[in-house]
Design a protein around this motif. Structure first.
Motif, mmCIF file in Angstrom:
data_model
loop_
_atom_site.group_PDB
_atom_site.id
_atom_site.type_symbol
_atom_site.label_atom_id
_atom_site.label_comp_id
_atom_site.label_asym_id
_atom_site.label_seq_id
_atom_site.Cartn_x
_atom_site.Cartn_y
_atom_site.Cartn_z
ATOM 1 N N ASP A 106 37.537 41.256 38.210
ATOM 2 C CA ASP A 106 38.498 40.395 37.509
ATOM 3 C C ASP A 106 39.904 40.760 37.956
ATOM 4 O OD1 ASP A 106 40.006 39.017 35.266
ATOM 5 O OD2 ASP A 106 37.959 38.584 34.640
ATOM 6 N N PHE A 107 40.774 41.157 37.039
ATOM 7 C CA PHE A 107 42.169 41.454 37.353
ATOM 8 C C PHE A 107 42.289 42.457 38.494
ATOM 9 C CE2 PHE A 107 45.916 44.189 36.648
ATOM 10 C CZ PHE A 107 46.928 43.251 36.795
ATOM 11 N N ILE A 108 43.259 42.199 39.381
ATOM 12 C CA ILE A 108 43.529 43.066 40.528
ATOM 13 C C ILE A 108 44.979 43.538 40.480
ATOM 14 C CG2 ILE A 108 43.768 43.180 43.049
ATOM 15 C CD1 ILE A 108 41.604 41.043 43.263
ATOM 16 N N HIS A 109 45.191 44.808 40.775
ATOM 17 C CA HIS A 109 46.530 45.275 41.127
ATOM 18 C C HIS A 109 46.424 46.145 42.372
ATOM 19 C CE1 HIS A 109 50.741 46.186 40.774
ATOM 20 N NE2 HIS A 109 50.440 47.446 41.046
ATOM 21 N N LYS A 117 48.981 51.143 53.869
ATOM 22 C CA LYS A 117 48.211 51.954 52.933
ATOM 23 C C LYS A 117 48.492 51.495 51.503
ATOM 24 C CE LYS A 117 47.799 56.208 55.669
ATOM 25 N NZ LYS A 117 48.038 57.670 55.678
ATOM 26 N N ALA A 118 47.458 51.527 50.675
ATOM 27 C CA ALA A 118 47.610 51.089 49.289
ATOM 28 C C ALA A 118 46.464 51.631 48.451
ATOM 29 C CB ALA A 118 47.649 49.560 49.216
ATOM 30 N N ILE A 119 46.598 51.490 47.141
ATOM 31 C CA ILE A 119 45.513 51.815 46.213
ATOM 32 C C ILE A 119 45.125 50.537 45.497
ATOM 33 C CG2 ILE A 119 44.776 53.174 44.237
ATOM 34 C CD1 ILE A 119 46.891 55.243 45.003
ATOM 35 N N LEU A 120 43.864 50.178 45.599
ATOM 36 C CA LEU A 120 43.322 48.972 44.984
ATOM 37 C C LEU A 120 42.696 49.326 43.636
ATOM 38 C CD1 LEU A 120 42.240 45.969 45.126
ATOM 39 C CD2 LEU A 120 40.223 46.937 46.255
ATOM 40 N N CYS A 121 43.098 48.616 42.581
ATOM 41 C CA CYS A 121 42.480 48.769 41.266
ATOM 42 C C CYS A 121 42.014 47.397 40.793
ATOM 43 C CB CYS A 121 43.465 49.333 40.243
ATOM 44 S SG CYS A 121 44.166 50.944 40.651
ATOM 45 N N PHE A 122 40.792 47.310 40.293
ATOM 46 C CA PHE A 122 40.382 46.035 39.708
ATOM 47 C C PHE A 122 39.363 46.243 38.602
ATOM 48 C CE2 PHE A 122 37.589 46.486 43.433
ATOM 49 C CZ PHE A 122 36.332 46.139 42.954
ATOM 50 N N ASN A 123 39.376 45.303 37.656
ATOM 51 C CA ASN A 123 38.501 45.354 36.494
ATOM 52 C C ASN A 123 37.085 44.912 36.838
ATOM 53 O OD1 ASN A 123 40.651 46.127 34.899
ATOM 54 N ND2 ASN A 123 40.958 44.120 33.985
ATOM 55 N N ASN A 124 36.131 45.483 36.130
ATOM 56 C CA ASN A 124 34.723 45.069 36.207
ATOM 57 C C ASN A 124 34.322 44.607 34.808
ATOM 58 O OD1 ASN A 124 34.637 47.991 38.105
ATOM 59 N ND2 ASN A 124 34.406 45.970 39.035
ATOM 60 N N GLU A 125 34.406 43.301 34.588
ATOM 61 C CA GLU A 125 34.409 42.757 33.232
ATOM 62 C C GLU A 125 33.072 42.870 32.518
ATOM 63 O OE1 GLU A 125 35.669 38.713 30.788
ATOM 64 O OE2 GLU A 125 35.539 38.670 32.965
ATOM 65 N N PHE A 126 31.962 42.558 33.179
ATOM 66 C CA PHE A 126 30.654 42.589 32.527
ATOM 67 C C PHE A 126 29.600 43.027 33.540
ATOM 68 C CE2 PHE A 126 31.808 38.229 33.692
ATOM 69 C CZ PHE A 126 30.829 37.934 34.623
ATOM 70 N N TYR A 544 46.626 38.433 43.511
ATOM 71 C CA TYR A 544 47.714 39.387 43.780
ATOM 72 C C TYR A 544 48.253 39.123 45.182
ATOM 73 C CZ TYR A 544 50.339 43.588 44.838
ATOM 74 O OH TYR A 544 51.347 44.438 45.209
ATOM 75 N N PHE A 545 49.553 38.797 45.283
ATOM 76 C CA PHE A 545 50.208 38.550 46.560
ATOM 77 C C PHE A 545 50.899 39.823 47.034
ATOM 78 C CE2 PHE A 545 49.842 34.381 44.650
ATOM 79 C CZ PHE A 545 49.544 33.544 45.722
ATOM 80 N N LEU A 546 50.621 40.230 48.262
ATOM 81 C CA LEU A 546 51.295 41.399 48.818
ATOM 82 C C LEU A 546 52.774 41.115 49.036
ATOM 83 C CD1 LEU A 546 48.944 42.962 51.540
ATOM 84 C CD2 LEU A 546 49.155 43.541 49.117
ATOM 85 N N LYS A 547 53.553 42.198 49.160
ATOM 86 C CA LYS A 547 54.992 42.052 49.374
ATOM 87 C C LYS A 547 55.307 41.332 50.683
ATOM 88 C CE LYS A 547 56.380 46.368 48.891
ATOM 89 N NZ LYS A 547 55.253 47.181 48.427
ATOM 90 N N ASN A 548 54.387 41.393 51.643
ATOM 91 C CA ASN A 548 54.651 40.722 52.916
ATOM 92 C C ASN A 548 54.545 39.201 52.830
ATOM 93 O OD1 ASN A 548 51.891 40.077 52.972
ATOM 94 N ND2 ASN A 548 51.372 41.747 54.369
ATOM 95 N N SER A 549 54.123 38.689 51.667
ATOM 96 C CA SER A 549 53.987 37.249 51.401
ATOM 97 C C SER A 549 52.958 36.567 52.290
ATOM 98 C CB SER A 549 55.342 36.529 51.565
ATOM 99 O OG SER A 549 56.274 37.001 50.628
ATOM 100 N N LYS A 550 52.168 37.340 53.015
ATOM 101 C CA LYS A 550 51.230 36.761 53.965
ATOM 102 C C LYS A 550 49.769 36.988 53.588
ATOM 103 C CE LYS A 550 54.435 37.288 57.851
ATOM 104 N NZ LYS A 550 54.649 37.920 59.174
ATOM 105 N N GLU A 551 49.514 37.801 52.547
ATOM 106 C CA GLU A 551 48.138 38.121 52.160
ATOM 107 C C GLU A 551 47.974 38.015 50.654
ATOM 108 O OE1 GLU A 551 46.627 41.438 55.271
ATOM 109 O OE2 GLU A 551 48.609 41.792 54.378
#
Length: 585
Positions: A106-109, A117-126, A544-551
């Motif tokens: 579900d929700f992504i940040h 490099k980044a850290i991906l967090c996302f919800n697992n609703e059910f 979630y849109f990356l800061k580069n506006s391309k992804e």
């Protein structure tokens, strides 16, 4: 409302927050406003604008506007660590699932650390079920498939995002993860049980739908439909009133067979420990997660954060059920730039408020303080802890406005205006209409608020449905095609250029197909264009849109298995939820 919504003078704009701060934690979860006009800028491109609208047709796979592509980053059951085998549903045990990506994304940040490099967090609703031949193992795997997934990601030689399997930050947060209750309810007698004798130390999170992030770099996940995990007879229970309001009964899922905390007739029961906003530090894998009672207890849908001009933290959250409420928390202490340990305590003390909308386009935030108004012993409240545990009852007594299933909330980073997504309420009858929810059996709408602290000015951004020429029942422009019209706005995001994108959850609504739309305000109406359509039976969540506006990172939740293959694998495997990355060809 005809009154123009103006810039919010009480809120820090994006331009006022330091560049260094955003390089550290990104701006995911913030959002943008109706005054922006992507389609008017024909000679400019934001990375995703302009595009030719996608036809309404749905297929077994994910469909995008012409000129765009997607790559699957991860899916339910995929490994989180090096040396693990590829997903095999037949060998997916409980222990295996603890080390693999969770279900029903579900929700992504994305905490962007650098360009690569980044850290991906996302919800697992059910839960999603694997195919282990032993029922007990299948259920244990499903038990550990809910919660949150956290993984370091990096670009490979082809400039595509991949999981960094060697990172020590990769982990799952599940119903068995260590947790602490904070705020007024911590240690209260109602919170104590055999599973948590002190009413503070507890475990787990589940029902995780939307969420948010904090300026100090922590992840917020909102516990929504927690009632379905609990089973037991509630009649005569000391918490009967609370459990009944949540919809708990003797028909919960299989969790009570695996864990006595989910048996309402057990002395271990922990039902009051769920239905909160949970804070997780992605940089501290050994630190217990925090369940913040200060933000109330309900079917929380999201938690969007900002710093006001005085330096206090404000958190907007909603209760995703028909005729429930919208809340705002204001911290007792001020945010301190660079003092992460101090800031990590800010959601533990303050005042929770609930929204009351008026006919004249104004609204008020009503403080939920024990001893004030009807929040007294005469009405069943004996402490501030009771107010936080029974947030819904407190909101009733204060006369808050019952809403049409408030789900996501987004904040315009340029104006500070707040966008509230009402997913719809088929139970809304004529005698229950109010100024902020004016449509019988509503198909959803989005409210825009210029919040001014304890009060504000609001307007409808859009009222959803097929354009009928009737400005009351649908406020899409005549330019909006049938493919562009949507119902049940569920969640959304603003891209880096301030353009609003909306996902829907209206698969069961006759005549509509879910998707992702770009929305633009033109005068008093909205023109919306379909950008993407999910696989059959699926919905999009957590853009979630990356800061580069391309992804664009996007969740594809609960796709259906079909004869031509299964998303995202399109082979013999059963369909499963996945996170994809979208970009131009």
């Amino acid at each position: 409302m005809s009154e123009e919504i103006v810039n919010n003078s009480d809120v820090l704009s994006i331009e006022e927050i330091s560049r260094r701060h955003f390089l550290k934690v990104g701006v995911a979860g913030l959002s943008v406003l109706s005054s922006h006009s992507g389609y008017a800028k024909e000679n400019e491109s934001s990375g995703f604008l302009p595009f030719n609208e996608l036809a309404i047709q749905q297929a077994s796979g994910l469909r995008l506007a012409e000129g765009f592509k997607y790559k699957t980053l991860c899916a339910f059951g995929d490994p989180l660590h090096a040396g693990m085998k590829a997903y095999d549903p037949k060998s997916l045990s409980g222990e295996e699932q603890k080390k693999r990506f969770g279900a029903a994304c579900d929700f992504i940040h994305v905490f962007e650390q650098s360009d690569d490099k980044a850290i991906l967090c996302f919800n697992n609703e059910f839960p999603e079920l694997g195919g282990h031949p032993d029922r007990a193992e299948r259920e244990q795997a499903a038990y550990h498939s809910v919660g949150v997934s956290i993984a370091a990601i990096k670009r490979d030689g082809r400039d595509e995002w991949k999981i960094d399997f060697l990172s020590q930050l990769n982990r799952r947060v599940t119903p068995s993860s260590k947790a602490l209750i904070t705020g007024p309810a911590a240690g209260h007698e109602r919170m104590k049980s055999k599973a948590s004798p002190d009413g503070i130390r507890t475990a787990g999170t589940l029902g995780n739908c939307a969420g948010g992030y904090t300026p100090w770099g922590t992840y917020l996940t909102a516990e929504e439909n927690v009632q379905q995990y609990f089973s037991g007879e509630i009649k005569g229970h000391k918490e009967e009133e609370n459990f009944k309001r949540f919809g708990m009964n003797d028909n919960g899922n299989f969790f009570a067979r695996l864990d006595p905390r989910f048996d309402l007739n057990s002395g271990y029961q922990s039902a009051l420990h769920f239905g909160m906003v949970v804070e997780i530090d992605p940089l501290e894998p050994n630190e217990p997660i925090k369940k913040h009672s200060m933000l109330g207890r309900c079917r929380h849908e999201c938690a969007k954060v900002r710093v006001n001009k005085e330096g206090y933290i404000e958190v907007y959250t909603s209760d995703d059920q028909g005729f429930e409420y919208i809340y705002k928390f204001i911290s007792a202490e001020k945010y301190k730039e660079g003092d992460r340990q101090h800031n990590k305590t800010l959601l533990e003390a303050g005042v929770l408020h609930v929204a009351k909308f008026a006919e004249d386009g104004k609204m008020a935030w009503l403080p939920m303080i024990f001893g004030e108004g009807k929040l007294t012993k005469e009405h069943g409240f004996n402490s501030q802890a009771d107010v936080q545990i029974d947030s819904r009852k407190a909101a009733d007594l204060l006369g808050a406005t019952p809403m049409d299933r408030p789900e996501d909330i987004d904040i315009d980073p340029k104006t500070g205006n707040i966008f509230f997504f009402m997913t719809g309420n088929r139970a809304r009858s004529r005698d229950k209409l109010n100024s902020a929810n004016p449509i019988e059996m509503g198909a959803g709408h989005i409210i825009e608020l210029n919040d001014q602290g304890t009060q504000g000015k609001w307007n409808f951004f859009v009222i959803c449905g097929k354009f009928s020429g009737d400005p009351v029942n649908s406020t899409f422009t005549q330019e909006t095609s049938l493919s562009g019209c949507f119902v049940y706005p569920d969640n959304g995001a603003f891209d880096r250029d301030g353009e609003l994108w909306v996902c829907s959850d209206g698969y069961s609504f006759p005549g509509f197909t879910d998707g992702l739309w770009h929305c633009e305000k033109k005068d008093d109406r909205v023109i919306s264009r379909r950008f993407a359509t999910p696989p059959k039976a699926a919905e999009f969540t957590g853009p979630y849109f990356l800061k580069n506006s391309k992804e664009l990172f996007l969740s594809v939740q609960h796709p259906a298995t079909n004869p031509s293959g299964s998303f995202p694998d399109f082979n013999h495997l059963k369909a499963r939820s996945a996170v994809v990355v979208i970009s131009r060809d």
